[in-house]
Design a protein around this motif. Structure first.
Motif: not given
Length: 195
Positions: A1-7
């Motif tokens: 939890m706490g991080n994300s990457e979106i493309t």
């Protein structure tokens, strides 16, 4: 939890975005829209979010597609980074002054995407930026983040100050709302048991 990457890639935009909710406010922003770059930079700083955004969009048409799609991606990133929301404070609110402008903002990480928009921006543009796109950005963000956001202008006549105050206020609210309460780290902040 706490991080994300979106493309996200469409016929109108190609966006790569990374988010850390528990960062230091560092950002690298390149959207093709200078005013939005400025707003996202101060959003990251005031929320203490580490944020990277790179957007290649059809800005030769206008900024609409890029602004809306970045709002979509940022909302998706928040939803992914929050996971099930265990331990978060859930709510945040602030009344924030920006020179003559005064902005009220409140957020509920509720699982329900809803925007109550009360900004009265007096000009159609700030530089080359269409000020109507602020609402479009926030609609996209709240829908994809599954948050309820109230943003209200209480005073102000300078379009730049109103918009900047709004982005800072939203960032500060979100910073409060995502904070982990150690005593409740494994609890979902809802009587339903889910957000």
């Amino acid at each position: 939890m706490g991080n994300s990457e979106i493309t996200r890639k469409t016929g109108e935009t190609k966006i790569q975005l990374s988010l850390s909710l528990y960062g230091t406010g560092e950002s690298q922003i390149s959207t093709g829209c200078g005013f939005l770059d400025h707003m996202l930079t101060l959003f990251a700083k005031h929320g203490r979010f580490d944020l990277t955004v790179e957007c290649k969009g059809d800005t030769y048409v206008d900024d609409h597609h890029s602004v809306e799609d970045i709002g979509i991606c940022l909302g998706m990133a928040f939803a992914e980074a929050l996971g099930n929301g265990a331990g978060i404070t859930r709510y945040g609110h602030i009344i924030l002054p920006m020179d003559e402008a005064l902005i009220l903002a409140a957020v509920d990480i509720s699982g329900r995407g809803h925007l109550e928009y009360g900004l009265e921006i007096p000009t159609e543009k700030v530089g080359t930026f269409d000020t109507e796109l602020v609402e479009e950005f926030l609609i996209a963000f709240t829908r994809k983040s599954n948050m309820t956001l109230h943003i209200q202008q209480m005073a102000g006549k300078n379009s730049h100050h109103i918009i900047e105050g709004a982005f800072k206020a939203i960032a500060r609210c979100l910073n409060m709302a995502v904070m982990i309460q150690e005593a409740y780290r494994d609890e979902i902040p809802s009587t339903k048991g889910v957000l």
